[in-house]
Motif scaffolding. Structure first.
Motif, PDB file in Angstrom:
ATOM      1  N   VAL A  36     -22.908  28.436  28.472  1.00  0.00           N
ATOM      2  CA  VAL A  36     -21.879  29.227  28.824  1.00  0.00           C
ATOM      3  C   VAL A  36     -20.532  28.450  29.224  1.00  0.00           C
ATOM      4  N   ASN A  37     -20.921  27.534  29.984  1.00  0.00           N
ATOM      5  CA  ASN A  37     -19.738  26.657  30.422  1.00  0.00           C
ATOM      6  C   ASN A  37     -19.105  26.216  29.049  1.00  0.00           C
ATOM      7  N   SER A  38     -19.713  25.705  28.018  1.00  0.00           N
ATOM      8  CA  SER A  38     -19.250  24.845  27.060  1.00  0.00           C
ATOM      9  C   SER A  38     -18.352  25.944  26.220  1.00  0.00           C
ATOM     10  N   LEU A  39     -18.863  27.193  26.077  1.00  0.00           N
ATOM     11  CA  LEU A  39     -18.254  28.296  25.270  1.00  0.00           C
ATOM     12  C   LEU A  39     -17.207  28.583  25.879  1.00  0.00           C
ATOM     13  N   SER A  40     -17.018  28.729  27.386  1.00  0.00           N
ATOM     14  CA  SER A  40     -15.903  28.961  28.180  1.00  0.00           C
ATOM     15  C   SER A  40     -14.502  28.160  28.075  1.00  0.00           C
ATOM     16  N   ALA A  41     -15.118  26.740  27.841  1.00  0.00           N
ATOM     17  CA  ALA A  41     -14.353  25.742  27.667  1.00  0.00           C
ATOM     18  C   ALA A  41     -13.649  25.587  26.250  1.00  0.00           C
ATOM     19  N   LEU A  42     -14.411  25.971  25.152  1.00  0.00           N
ATOM     20  CA  LEU A  42     -14.002  26.100  23.838  1.00  0.00           C
ATOM     21  C   LEU A  42     -13.075  27.410  23.626  1.00  0.00           C
TER      22      LEU A  42
END
Length: 281
Positions: A36-42
């Motif tokens: 989720v954090n990676s998706l938000s950062a992307l």
């Protein structure tokens, strides 16, 4: 004793699958959080890249418009030089004219950005008159109610944006001219108002808004004129054309040069007259 150890071994083996399952669940949760954090950062990075791309496109469009405008100015200057022939050119005056053209070109780009929505909808028109002036036209429906001379809140806001740009152009005046059609719609309490009176009142209202608005244009840089229906841009033979003719024009021109004040001429000093000799006897 052996049976007790066997029982404990069995219990440990029975809990082992549950422990493994708990570990898997914990790892999955941690992985989900990381995902989720990676998706938000992307997504944030993607939004940033899109914004940078839009800004780059706007900058490229602005530079292209500036290039086209400067090419047009160059052609006009070449034509003027060809028409001047062998007439002497004042270098100081030529530099001043070039600086004024650059100021108006900057104002044109800033007005294009400040009035982007109005220009796109066809409520405003912006063009240049050779190398002499910059013309901004605003539709009646953008500033006034039909037949009325008081600015609408939207009109005041639009003039505030335009006035801030025009006020920043040094050594230039703003000539305001209001135009109506041949059939003004009188508002309540103003029965019998003519096109002359309506257009003049509207021009004065625009001048007041430019002076009192965010730009605070100095009064000596402003002028107001009402032209009634006698300077249409298209034939007034349809409602659409009459709407086009009902407009306010803001003309950005260089301030006229102040006339040179001649120094007071010194009065000639009369020559001393020779005294008369009187004979005394």
């Amino acid at each position: 004793m052996e049976e007790a150890r066997s029982a404990r071994r069995v219990r440990r083996q029975a809990w082992r699958p549950w422990a493994l399952l708990g570990g898997v669940v914990a790892l999955s949760g941690a992985g989900g959080v990381l995902a989720v954090n990676s998706l938000s950062a992307l997504e944030a990075r993607n939004a940033q890249l899109e914004q940078e791309a839009n800004e780059s496109e706007a900058r490229v469009a602005e530079l292209q418009a500036l290039r086209v405008s400067m090419e047009r100015r160059l052609r006009v200057l070449e034509q003027q030089q060809q028409g001047a022939g062998s007439l002497p050119v004042d270098p100081r005056k030529a530099r001043e004219q070039n600086a004024q053209m650059m100021r108006r070109e900057t104002a044109r780009l800033n007005l294009t950005a400040a009035l982007k929505d109005e220009l796109t909808r066809g409520d405003a028109w912006l063009d240049t008159l050779g190398t002499e002036a910059l013309r901004l036209e605003l539709s009646e429906r953008l500033l006034f109610e039909p037949g009325q001379s008081g600015l609408t809140p939207r009109g005041t806001e639009v003039l505030g944006r335009a006035g801030s740009v025009l006020a920043a152009v040094e050594e230039h005046a703003v000539e305001v001219a209001a135009h109506t059609d041949e059939r003004p719609q009188s508002s309540e309490g103003e029965a019998g108002e003519t096109s002359w009176e309506l257009s003049t009142a509207r021009a004065a209202a625009v001048v007041r808004a430019l002076h009192e608005g965010p730009g605070k244009l100095a009064p000596e840089r402003l002028s107001a004129t009402g032209h009634a229906s006698f300077r249409p841009v298209v034939p007034s033979d349809s409602p659409v054309n009459r709407l086009r003719n009902r407009r306010v024009t803001l003309m950005l021109r260089p301030l006229p040069e102040a006339p040179a004040v001649p120094s007071p001429a010194l009065a000639p000093v009369p020559a001393p007259q020779a005294g008369k000799k009187t004979a005394q006897r």
